[in-house]
Scaffold this active site. Structure first.
Site, mmCIF file in Angstrom:
data_model
loop_
_atom_site.group_PDB
_atom_site.id
_atom_site.type_symbol
_atom_site.label_atom_id
_atom_site.label_comp_id
_atom_site.label_asym_id
_atom_site.label_seq_id
_atom_site.Cartn_x
_atom_site.Cartn_y
_atom_site.Cartn_z
ATOM 1 N N SER A 159 -3.262 -7.471 9.041
ATOM 2 C CA SER A 159 -2.911 -8.485 8.050
ATOM 3 C C SER A 159 -2.415 -9.731 8.791
ATOM 4 O O SER A 159 -3.191 -10.600 9.153
ATOM 5 C CB SER A 159 -1.871 -7.924 7.092
ATOM 6 O OG SER A 159 -1.478 -8.898 6.173
ATOM 7 N N ARG A 164 9.621 -1.671 11.146
ATOM 8 C CA ARG A 164 9.397 -2.894 10.373
ATOM 9 C C ARG A 164 10.589 -3.104 9.455
ATOM 10 O O ARG A 164 11.012 -2.178 8.761
ATOM 11 C CB ARG A 164 8.115 -2.780 9.546
ATOM 12 C CG ARG A 164 7.748 -4.094 8.828
ATOM 13 C CD ARG A 164 6.638 -3.867 7.817
ATOM 14 N NE ARG A 164 5.324 -3.715 8.423
ATOM 15 C CZ ARG A 164 4.505 -4.724 8.689
ATOM 16 N NH1 ARG A 164 4.867 -5.969 8.441
ATOM 17 N NH2 ARG A 164 3.311 -4.489 9.208
ATOM 18 N N GLY A 180 -1.305 -9.737 11.795
ATOM 19 C CA GLY A 180 -1.592 -9.550 13.224
ATOM 20 C C GLY A 180 -0.357 -9.183 14.038
ATOM 21 O O GLY A 180 -0.470 -8.921 15.240
ATOM 22 N N ARG A 236 -0.553 0.326 0.742
ATOM 23 C CA ARG A 236 0.622 0.385 1.615
ATOM 24 C C ARG A 236 1.898 0.646 0.822
ATOM 25 O O ARG A 236 2.885 1.098 1.358
ATOM 26 C CB ARG A 236 0.740 -0.907 2.441
ATOM 27 C CG ARG A 236 -0.203 -0.896 3.625
ATOM 28 C CD ARG A 236 -0.258 -2.218 4.329
ATOM 29 N NE ARG A 236 -0.979 -3.206 3.535
ATOM 30 C CZ ARG A 236 -1.191 -4.459 3.910
ATOM 31 N NH1 ARG A 236 -0.722 -4.878 5.057
ATOM 32 N NH2 ARG A 236 -1.865 -5.288 3.138
ATOM 33 N N GLU A 296 -9.497 -15.325 -19.046
ATOM 34 C CA GLU A 296 -9.789 -13.883 -19.089
ATOM 35 C C GLU A 296 -11.230 -13.614 -18.634
ATOM 36 O O GLU A 296 -12.114 -14.441 -18.841
ATOM 37 C CB GLU A 296 -9.558 -13.340 -20.504
ATOM 38 C CG GLU A 296 -8.076 -13.324 -20.847
ATOM 39 C CD GLU A 296 -7.761 -12.725 -22.210
ATOM 40 O OE1 GLU A 296 -8.687 -12.269 -22.904
ATOM 41 O OE2 GLU A 296 -6.572 -12.738 -22.568
ATOM 42 N N LYS A 343 6.808 2.153 15.883
ATOM 43 C CA LYS A 343 6.935 0.829 15.252
ATOM 44 C C LYS A 343 8.069 0.823 14.235
ATOM 45 O O LYS A 343 8.210 1.763 13.459
ATOM 46 C CB LYS A 343 5.622 0.473 14.554
ATOM 47 C CG LYS A 343 5.663 -0.856 13.810
ATOM 48 C CD LYS A 343 4.283 -1.293 13.359
ATOM 49 C CE LYS A 343 3.996 -0.962 11.920
ATOM 50 N NZ LYS A 343 2.712 -1.497 11.444
ATOM 51 N N THR A 362 1.550 -6.469 14.133
ATOM 52 C CA THR A 362 1.533 -5.115 14.703
ATOM 53 C C THR A 362 0.648 -5.056 15.946
ATOM 54 O O THR A 362 1.055 -4.568 17.007
ATOM 55 C CB THR A 362 1.005 -4.105 13.651
ATOM 56 O OG1 THR A 362 1.844 -4.190 12.488
ATOM 57 C CG2 THR A 362 0.958 -2.691 14.172
HETATM 58 C C1 R5P Z 1 0.947 -0.511 8.499
HETATM 59 O O1 R5P Z 1 1.532 0.545 8.693
HETATM 60 C C2 R5P Z 1 -0.533 -0.692 8.678
HETATM 61 O O2 R5P Z 1 -1.131 0.469 9.160
HETATM 62 C C3 R5P Z 1 -0.839 -1.872 9.596
HETATM 63 O O3 R5P Z 1 -0.387 -1.585 10.890
HETATM 64 C C4 R5P Z 1 -0.183 -3.107 9.057
HETATM 65 O O4 R5P Z 1 -0.477 -3.270 7.712
HETATM 66 C C5 R5P Z 1 -0.618 -4.316 9.824
HETATM 67 O O5 R5P Z 1 0.043 -5.427 9.313
HETATM 68 P P1 R5P Z 1 0.291 -6.694 10.196
HETATM 69 O O6 R5P Z 1 -1.046 -7.112 10.764
HETATM 70 O O7 R5P Z 1 0.848 -7.710 9.239
HETATM 71 O O8 R5P Z 1 1.261 -6.326 11.264
#
Ligand code: R5P
Length: 301
Positions: A224, A195, A226, A98, A39, A193, A228
């Site tokens: 995150s 997902r 990469g 998110r 803790e 996009k 996207t």
């Molecule tokens: C999602 O809508 C966010 O705006 C980013 O585009 C997303 O979190 C990017 O994630 P990643 O790099 O895993 O594609």
């Protein structure tokens, strides 16, 4: 708001110290320890530095999202009990934003839990740098501000770009593209996009934007995995873009994200120092957003 004292979380020392310099405020010391059972404990050792004063708490929630969320709540509570004049909280990266709604039945709205917990403890004003979903701030609109920095990031790309166009990789990021484009007098648009909510797989639909021979600046909040950015970059190059610059506020760059983006053909990533980590790679260029934050802090709250 006049800031007399700054308290920062353990992952936000760089940002906290720099803001103290920019705002001419003192930093307040915190004692931290972890008990044998795991803790966390903290104590503000200079209570007099807080009493009756304007206090800025600075933290970032990446990496170690859960620990830094708890630390932020503990800091607010500790400050509050020392009777400050006002508390302004700056979160340079707000985790869990998110999950701003229930996507699949049975999920919690984690972003709401985070914000409600913060406000319930009694802050006067919250500044967040480029929150993923502004919707989360709506219930607190008069006591919150989302500070966009896509104008600064895109500005860096514009030093080298020819016939530039600003693009958001999805509709949700359109406000970032619009903000940057309007400040620099440029055109902007967004891609479509999709997902898969279960596998996380991304598919970016080719869109009929005329990027032929132009430099494209892709503006987003978070990188995150990469996926996207890599997918959007490939798409734009396929449609004839001359070069693609990436301007993303929070570069988490998890796992092989950096390699993925490099191999998609992007020129570089332009980003801000909003996290507890920094990537030491010439492909990732950090631009300074703290003077803008200092100016927002002086004028709000
Ligand atoms: C999602 O809508 C966010 O705006 C980013 O585009 C997303 O979190 C990017 O994630 P990643 O790099 O895993 O594609």
């Amino acid at each position: 708001m006049v800031i007399d004292a700054i308290i920062y979380g353990r992952q936000a020392e760089r940002q906290g110290r720099r803001l103290a310099d920019l705002l001419g405020a003192e930093t307040v010391s915190i004692q931290h320890k972890i008990f044998p059972d795991g803790e966390h404990y903290l104590r503000i050792t200079d209570g007099e530095g807080i009493r009756g004063r304007g206090v800025l708490i600075v933290n970032t929630m990446y990496p170690r999202q859960n620990d830094s969320l708890l630390e932020t709540l503990m800091l607010i509570d500790a400050v509050k009990r020392l009777n400050p004049h006002r508390i302004l909280l700056l979160v340079t990266y707000l985790a869990y934003a998110r999950q701003d709604k229930v996507f699949l039945t049975g999920e919690p709205v984690t972003g709401r839990i985070v914000l409600d917990s913060i406000y319930r403890l009694g802050i006067d004003y919250l500044l967040v740098v480029d929150i993923h979903s502004g919707k989360l701030l709506e219930p607190y609109n008069d006591r919150a501000e989302n500070v966009l920095v896509s104008d600064i990031l895109a500005g860096e790309a514009l030093k080298n770009a020819k016939d530039p166009l600003i693009l958001a990789p999805d509709k949700g990021a359109l406000h970032r593209a619009k903000y940057a484009a309007e400040r620099h007098g440029l055109e902007y648009d967004y891609l479509v996009k999709h997902r898969d909510r279960v596998t996380g797989e991304i598919y970016i639909e080719p869109k009929e934007v005329d990027v032929n021979g132009r430099d494209v600046i892709i503006v987003d909040d978070i990188i995150s995995t990469g996926g996207t950015i890599a997918s959007a970059t490939r798409n734009m190059l396929r449609l004839g873009a001359r070069r693609v610059f990436v301007a993303a506020t929070h570069s988490l760059l998890v796992g092989n994200a950096l390699e993925k983006i490099k191999s998609s053909g992007a020129e570089m990533i332009i980003t801000a120092d909003t996290l507890g980590i920094k990537h030491d790679d010439p492909f990732v260029k950090y631009v300074d957003i703290l003077p803008k934050l200092a100016s927002v802090i002086r004028n709000r709250g």
